[in-house]
Write an enzyme that holds these catalytic residues in place. Structure first.
Site, PDB file in Angstrom:
ATOM      1  N   CYS A  19      -2.134  -2.784   7.556  1.00 13.53           N
ATOM      2  CA  CYS A  19      -1.995  -3.701   6.425  1.00 13.53           C
ATOM      3  C   CYS A  19      -0.698  -4.508   6.447  1.00 13.53           C
ATOM      4  CB  CYS A  19      -2.182  -2.931   5.124  1.00 13.53           C
ATOM      5  SG  CYS A  19      -3.889  -2.342   4.974  1.00 13.53           S
ATOM      6  N   LYS A  23      -7.059  -5.092  -2.996  1.00 14.25           N
ATOM      7  CA  LYS A  23      -7.810  -5.639  -1.860  1.00 14.25           C
ATOM      8  C   LYS A  23      -8.740  -4.581  -1.297  1.00 14.25           C
ATOM      9  CE  LYS A  23      -4.039  -4.358   1.205  1.00 14.25           C
ATOM     10  NZ  LYS A  23      -4.739  -3.278   1.925  1.00 14.25           N
ATOM     11  N   ASP A  48       0.787  -1.247   0.000  1.00 13.00           N
ATOM     12  CA  ASP A  48       0.000   0.000   0.000  1.00 13.00           C
ATOM     13  C   ASP A  48       0.816   1.291   0.000  1.00 13.00           C
ATOM     14  OD1 ASP A  48      -1.998  -1.881   0.193  1.00 13.00           O
ATOM     15  OD2 ASP A  48      -2.883  -1.132   2.037  1.00 13.00           O
TER      16      ASP A  48
HETATM   17  C1  VGL Z   1      -4.692   0.713   5.659  1.00 12.32           C
HETATM   18  C2  VGL Z   1      -6.265   1.614   7.050  1.00 12.32           C
HETATM   19  C3  VGL Z   1      -7.218   1.490   6.070  1.00 12.32           C
HETATM   20  C4  VGL Z   1      -3.275   0.297   5.471  1.00 12.32           C
HETATM   21  C5  VGL Z   1      -5.635   0.571   4.670  1.00 12.32           C
HETATM   22  O1  VGL Z   1      -2.790   0.249   4.320  1.00 12.32           O
HETATM   23  O2  VGL Z   1      -2.604   0.018   6.487  1.00 12.32           O
HETATM   24  N1  VGL Z   1      -5.012   1.221   6.843  1.00 12.32           N
HETATM   25  N2  VGL Z   1      -6.905   0.966   4.888  1.00 12.32           N
END
Ligand code: VGL
Ligand code: ZN
Length: 242
Positions: free
Chosen positions: A190, A145, A47
């Site tokens: 994540c 995802k 991410d």
């Molecule tokens: C994430 C919160 C919401 C992350 C993704 O990548 O850690 N955190 N969506």
């Protein structure tokens, strides 16, 4: 030389040899503990998207700092997978979908507790794009995802309902991958969930701490490291890699 004298000089020699041996062991141990990514290892870059760096809607403090380090780590790997948080505009994890609720509050959903977030990583938007400074041309797969509007997915392997698979485990198994190294954003969500699910699925899992940054919402960062340790995830630094 008398017997006593002889014994004491041998003892002296023995001690000398012993400490020499200890010195050698230490130096070879430090060489041995360097981890060399193998053909059966994969790096998972989690991410690193515009929404999660300063200026983004769910900015992780200093999230952009890790990008050059991730690029240099990735150059050591034959196998690299990236993940992309990829929500619908009406995603259930968005506080905006729950009247009266604010970001970073928690609600109960059918699959368990859910932290509510600012809108982020909406499919096809600029915020959802991988950061432009990520330079990993050899990355082999980008796994998206969190696209089910009713279920969040921190983990790159299993959605937050605890049962829906993203397919990443099948992909890695199909390619003979046995060990994953995880870097990216955010350490306590994540990255942590991905590393712990990797363990659950029988993979060896390392998290490279200095190549991650955390959100740390109400102590979540320390809690995540404790849970990861319990799950058998190994915390390392980028300098531990050969
Ligand atoms: C994430 C919160 C919401 C992350 C993704 O990548 O850690 N955190 N969506
Ligand atoms: Zn998300």
């Amino acid at each position: 030389m008398g017997v006593v004298q002889q014994l004491s000089s041998r003892r002296h020699l023995f001690l000398g040899g012993g400490s020499l041996l200890a010195a050698c062991t230490i130096s070879s141990a430090s060489a041995q503990t360097k981890l060399k990514p193998a053909a059966t290892s994969a790096l998972i870059v989690v991410d690193v998207q515009n929404c999660f760096v300063p200026g983004g809607s769910l900015a992780v403090n200093k999230g952009d700092e890790i990008i050059p380090l991730i690029n240099s780590i990735a150059a050591k790997f034959q196998n690299v997978v990236m993940t992309q948080d990829w929500h619908t505009a009406n995603h259930i994890s968005f506080a905006s979908q729950h009247p009266g609720k604010k970001p970073f509050e928690t609600i109960k959903l059918p699959y368990g507790n859910q932290v509510l977030w600012p809108d982020h990583c909406v499919q096809g938007t600029d915020g959802a794009a991988i950061h432009k400074d990520i330079k990993i041309p050899q990355a082999q797969l980008v796994i998206r995802k969190g696209f089910n509007p009713l279920v969040d997915s921190y983990s790159a392997f299993i959605e937050a309902d605890g049962k829906s698979r993203t397919g990443l485990d099948g992909y890695l198994r199909g390619r003979g991958i046995k060990t994953v190294y995880v870097v990216g954003l955010a350490t306590d969500f994540c990255v942590a969930w991905t590393a712990m699910d990797a363990r659950k699925l029988g993979l060896t899992a390392f998290v490279i701490e200095d190549a991650c940054r955390g959100i740390d919402n109400g102590g979540s960062l320390a809690k995540a490291w404790t849970s990861m340790a319990k799950a058998g995830v190994k915390k390392i630094q980028s300098s531990d890699l050969a």
